[in-house]
Write an enzyme that holds these catalytic residues in place. Structure first.
Site, PDB file in Angstrom:
ATOM      1  CD  GLU A  62      11.816   7.018 -15.453  1.00 33.13           C
ATOM      2  OE1 GLU A  62      10.683   6.607 -15.188  1.00 33.13           O
ATOM      3  OE2 GLU A  62      12.485   7.732 -14.671  1.00 33.13           O
ATOM      4  CE  LYS A  92      11.475   6.542  -6.322  1.00 30.09           C
ATOM      5  NZ  LYS A  92      11.548   5.344  -7.116  1.00 30.09           N
ATOM      6  CB  SER A 119      10.764  11.203  -4.889  1.00 31.97           C
ATOM      7  OG  SER A 119       9.465  11.264  -4.344  1.00 31.97           O
ATOM      8  CG  HIS A 152      14.725 -14.456 -24.957  1.00 30.24           C
ATOM      9  ND1 HIS A 152      13.687 -14.496 -25.862  1.00 30.24           N
ATOM     10  CD2 HIS A 152      15.756 -15.150 -25.535  1.00 30.24           C
ATOM     11  CE1 HIS A 152      14.059 -15.211 -26.934  1.00 30.24           C
ATOM     12  NE2 HIS A 152      15.319 -15.597 -26.760  1.00 30.24           N
TER      13      HIS A 152
END
Ligand code: ARG
Length: 465
Positions: A295, A288, A282, A161
């Site tokens: 992803e 970043k 970024s 979980h």
């Protein structure tokens, strides 16, 4: 409207096809990639036609020479397509006929584009199955190498979980993904088998009145068998559905790895640092470093699942035998395979270069609450029924969380547990005590690594056969 004289079916038609028909109908943009298979299938067909006496040796030689030229032109991209080339099959036949004249006009004897396209696609899928298996195998090898490197030293919290559960070795965690990918490799092996039946000789739907020898073309193309039923041969796309499913499930597995990379590279987890080669910055925020590869691998699972859903919807309810709907089988197949290959290669590179923050992992794994089950099992060894043991430890956890004292303290002070039990909460104890076969501790890890090596070895053998 184009000239009827350019179509393969011009005899029956006074007028040529409308531009709007051609715009809908042409598949050349995507079925061009079947060119090598189309030439290969045509070579086998023509060879068989000569063997059964339908073509003379001279005719066969003229066609085979033309096919060689076509293959060379396609390979070096000097092949000129024309507007009437509806698909790759039309284009190859047209060019062969240009090159070989009257002999070339015999290439399609006893053959339909229906058995031709099914043959091409089976040849293509058989190859693609190997490439996909190889890409997944490469990723497995990276996971195994990283697991061996982490060895018995590095543990991290295991989760259920997404909550801290019990500590496991990092190697164990990495190998969990290896086994899932191993099932994908096996699935691709089964896809290769599913594709390994020759439909050539089924004709449009019913075979031929000419003395064709489908067993011979099957043999020439290296298929293990020929079709048993011509109607099934031209309309069966099970092997495509199985391939796209194999891609979809493999991509789902990759997406789970991708998701963990995303989580682990976050500031909150801090378990991995991405190499520059597999991270992105970024355009606005200078600080970043983003896990876009992970992803995209995760996101593309949606795309491949879409390929599968779309393909099955296309196949649903189709009457026998060939229907033009079946032209819609190629794009999902190609897309699913392309997506999986790109994802597999990128993820392998990413994982090979990732830096594990083993102290962040160790800090999480050292959380004493992760040893709670081991306390209950300590009581079980003393004869306490598990349910009662669970309640006793649960109460100590609650009191510790309420701030009464540390869990370690409460355990040491509890008469049924005491200092012997408290050591089970020390950093490293819980993972070391996971000793059962296939479990997350150092002892079973050795056997697991041996089994993983053997499994990769077996698949490597299949890939090189
Ligand atoms: N481009 C077609 C396909 O991919 C080839 C078969 C065409 N057959 C036909 N009867 N129109 O399915």
């Amino acid at each position: 409207m184009s000239d009827a004289g350019n179509t393969l079916w011009h005899g029956r038609f006074a007028d040529g096809p409308a531009d709007a028909l051609m715009a809908l109908s042409v598949s050349l943009s995507f079925d061009q990639r079947l060119a090598p298979e189309d030439v290969e299938g045509s070579r086998a067909h023509v060879t068989m036609l000569a063997e059964v006496g339908i073509l003379t040796d001279d005719e066969r030689n003229a066609i085979l020479a033309a096919l060689d030229t076509v293959a060379a032109e396609l390979a070096d991209e000097t092949f000129t397509f024309v507007a009437s080339d509806e698909d790759i099959h039309t284009a190859v036949e047209r060019r062969v006929t240009e090159l070989a004249g009257a002999a070339g006009a015999k290439i399609h004897t006893g053959r339909s584009r229906n058995d031709q396209v099914a043959t091409d696609l089976r040849l293509w899928t058989r190859r693609a199955a190997r490439s996909c298996a190889a890409a997944l195998h490469e990723l497995q090898a990276v996971l195994l190498a990283r697991a061996e490197e982490a060895g018995e030293r590095v543990s991290l919290p295991g989760y259920t979980h997404l909550q801290h559960a019990q500590p496991v070795l990092l190697a164990h965690h990495l190998l969990a993904h290896l086994w899932a990918l191993g099932r994908d490799v096996e699935r691709w092996q089964r896809v290769a088998t599913a594709a390994d039946v020759s439909p050539l000789g089924a004709g449009a739907l019913a075979g031929s009145s000419l003395p064709l020898d489908p067993d011979r073309t099957a043999e020439l193309l290296g298929f293990s068998a020929r079709f048993e039923n011509s109607l099934d041969a031209v309309s069966d796309r099970d092997f495509v559905a199985e391939a796209v499913f194999a891609a979809a499930l493999a991509q789902v597995h990759l997406s789970r790895i991708g998701e963990e990379i995303v989580l682990w590279s976050s500031t909150e987890f801090g378990f991995v640092r991405l190499s520059d080669a597999y991270a992105t910055g970024s355009s606005m925020m200078p600080q970043k470093k983003n896990p876009d590869v992970a992803e995209l691998v995760r996101g593309k699972a949606g795309r491949v699942i879409g390929d599968l859903a779309g393909l099955l919807a296309t196949l649903k309810g189709l009457p026998l035998a060939y229907n033009r709907d079946l032209q819609e089988d190629k794009e999902p197949l190609f897309d699913a395979v392309d997506t999986l290959l790109a994802s597999g290669h990128a993820l392998a590179g990413l994982i090979a270069g990732v830096e594990f923050d083993t102290s962040a992992m160790a800090a999480g794994a050292a959380n004493p609450y992760l040893g709670a089950t081991d306390l209950a099992e300590y009581l079980v060894r003393q004869g306490t029924p598990f349910r009662d043991a669970h309640a006793i430890v649960g109460e100590l956890v609650r009191r510790a969380l309420d701030g009464e004292a540390s869990l370690m303290h409460l355990v040491a002070a509890e008469p049924r547990l005491g200092p012997d039990a408290a050591v089970l909460l020390a950093p490293g104890a819980a993972v070391a005590n996971r000793t059962t076969p296939g479990g997350g501790g150092p002892t079973p890890l050795r056997a697991q690594i041996d089994a993983a090596r053997a499994s990769l070895q077996r698949d490597a053998q299949w890939l090189t056969d």
